[in-house]
Design an enzyme around this catalytic site. Structure first.
Site, mmCIF file in Angstrom:
data_model
loop_
_atom_site.group_PDB
_atom_site.id
_atom_site.type_symbol
_atom_site.label_atom_id
_atom_site.label_comp_id
_atom_site.label_asym_id
_atom_site.label_seq_id
_atom_site.Cartn_x
_atom_site.Cartn_y
_atom_site.Cartn_z
ATOM 1 N N GLU A 2 29.588 40.188 44.943
ATOM 2 C CA GLU A 2 28.854 40.367 46.205
ATOM 3 C C GLU A 2 29.420 41.559 46.952
ATOM 4 O O GLU A 2 30.574 41.936 46.752
ATOM 5 C CB GLU A 2 28.907 39.099 47.064
ATOM 6 C CG GLU A 2 30.308 38.569 47.348
ATOM 7 C CD GLU A 2 30.771 38.792 48.785
ATOM 8 O OE1 GLU A 2 30.188 39.662 49.464
ATOM 9 O OE2 GLU A 2 31.717 38.098 49.214
ATOM 10 N N ARG A 38 38.315 32.916 49.754
ATOM 11 C CA ARG A 38 37.368 32.427 48.747
ATOM 12 C C ARG A 38 36.053 33.193 48.783
ATOM 13 O O ARG A 38 34.984 32.637 48.570
ATOM 14 C CB ARG A 38 37.132 30.925 48.903
ATOM 15 C CG ARG A 38 38.401 30.100 48.818
ATOM 16 C CD ARG A 38 38.109 28.621 48.753
ATOM 17 N NE ARG A 38 37.564 28.265 47.459
ATOM 18 C CZ ARG A 38 38.283 27.971 46.376
ATOM 19 N NH1 ARG A 38 39.612 28.022 46.432
ATOM 20 N NH2 ARG A 38 37.706 27.657 45.250
ATOM 21 N N CYS A 81 33.084 45.694 41.972
ATOM 22 C CA CYS A 81 33.965 46.061 40.860
ATOM 23 C C CYS A 81 35.364 46.493 41.285
ATOM 24 O O CYS A 81 36.350 46.092 40.662
ATOM 25 C CB CYS A 81 33.316 47.140 39.993
ATOM 26 S SG CYS A 81 33.188 48.774 40.762
ATOM 27 N N HIS A 135 32.043 52.821 39.047
ATOM 28 C CA HIS A 135 32.300 51.529 38.412
ATOM 29 C C HIS A 135 33.673 51.515 37.751
ATOM 30 O O HIS A 135 33.998 52.393 36.949
ATOM 31 C CB HIS A 135 31.232 51.174 37.385
ATOM 32 C CG HIS A 135 31.408 49.783 36.833
ATOM 33 N ND1 HIS A 135 31.411 48.676 37.651
ATOM 34 C CD2 HIS A 135 31.621 49.327 35.560
ATOM 35 C CE1 HIS A 135 31.607 47.597 36.913
ATOM 36 N NE2 HIS A 135 31.747 47.963 35.654
ATOM 37 N N ASP A 192 35.663 43.346 31.863
ATOM 38 C CA ASP A 192 34.958 43.692 33.099
ATOM 39 C C ASP A 192 34.554 42.390 33.784
ATOM 40 O O ASP A 192 33.818 41.587 33.207
ATOM 41 C CB ASP A 192 33.723 44.537 32.771
ATOM 42 C CG ASP A 192 32.992 45.042 34.009
ATOM 43 O OD1 ASP A 192 33.384 44.674 35.134
ATOM 44 O OD2 ASP A 192 32.016 45.794 33.847
#
Length: 292
Positions: A59, A84, A89, A129, A144
């Site tokens: 997210e 939490r 990435c 990324h 990943d």
């Protein structure tokens, strides 16, 4: 009716930002619910990767709401473990890399360009990324945990260009000069996820990539509510008001959600502690028109 996967009740939110290195591993393992062996082996790497993507959702709500995203270790640990939350990435794979090194894996970060859903002749995209490369007994594996609803559910061998089946789709990793092209098979067609550069980058390159994804006006994270989570049974993906569930047996369910349903999905499917200040973004997402 939303599909609500069974999950354990979350612990109380912990906003402590100070996590010494010695405390990282036990808190991380508790966060992902992993109770197996801890050793630098392929089996452990695969088990940690699967547990991570099932427990910590993808997210970027802090980018959407303008809060901003700090990829420093203390901030990531406080957010993804203590609070939490999920992340994207740079947060997810940055945390995973530190955990693997703590266990004793030979691991390094790599940086590349996302090509997902782009034609092959599309102009170059930014280097936004991050992935992790792990070397085990001289063999290199790509791990990943931060690529949304198409995240590889297991480590991918980097010395084989053939199809690598997983419990969801098949993947392949192909060397192209100084880059690695990572693709997955959907409906019988190979689609490129990203191209990763072979040389580990300096830390400043991650900072620049993170700035672009979190703050640049062209970043889709600044305009869309996106969340994803992958378990052994299914992939769950939320894009604004469209919830997609892809079961491991190939069945697909898509539905459009109201604002209240989006909030409930974020909590019950993506396991996020929904914050009051997210409401405006959720209401905007509920009115979106999704194309494609």
């Amino acid at each position: 009716m939303l599909h609500h996967p069974a999950t354990p009740a979350p612990d109380a939110i912990d906003t402590d930002v100070d996590m010494p290195a010695a405390a990282l591993l036990p808190r991380y393992l508790a966060r992902i619910g992993y109770r197996g062996p801890v050793a630098p082996t392929l089996e452990v790497l695969a088990a940690l990767q699967a547990a991570h993507i099932a427990a910590i959702p993808f997210e970027a709500i802090d980018a959407l709401t303008g809060v901003g995203i700090d990829i420093g270790a203390d901030a990531v640990d406080a957010k993804l473990i203590g609070q939490r939350r999920g992340g994207y990435c740079f947060e997810q794979n940055g945390l995973f890399l530190r955990v693997l090194r703590t266990i004793g894996f030979e691991a390094e970060g790599l940086l590349g360009r996302v090509r997902w859903m782009l034609p092959d002749d599309a102009p170059p995209t930014p280097r936004t990324h991050m992935v992790v490369r792990v070397t085990l007994r001289g063999r290199r594996w790509l791990a990943d945990v931060g690529f949304g609803a198409a995240v590889p559910p297991q480590p991918l061998a980097m010395d084989s260009e053939g199809a690598q089946p997983t419990r969801h789709e098949s993947y392949r990793v192909v060397r192209q000069g100084a880059e690695w092209q990572v693709a997955l098979s959907i409906d019988g067609e190979w689609r490129t996820l990203y191209r990763i550069e072979d040389a580990p980058p300096p830390a400043i390159d991650y900072e620049l990539g993170n700035w672009y994804t979190a703050a640049h006006p062209d970043s889709h994270f600044r305009h869309q509510l996106i969340a994803a989570r992958t378990t052994a049974e299914a992939r769950y993906g939320l894009r604004d008001n469209r919830l997609t569930t892809r079961l491991a047996d190939g069945r697909i369910d898509r539905r459009y959600l109201t604002a209240d349903e989006i909030a409930r999905a974020l909590s019950e499917i993506f396991l996020l502690p929904v914050r009051p200040h997210w409401r405006a973004a959720i209401e905007r997402a509920a009115t979106a028109e999704i194309v494609g």
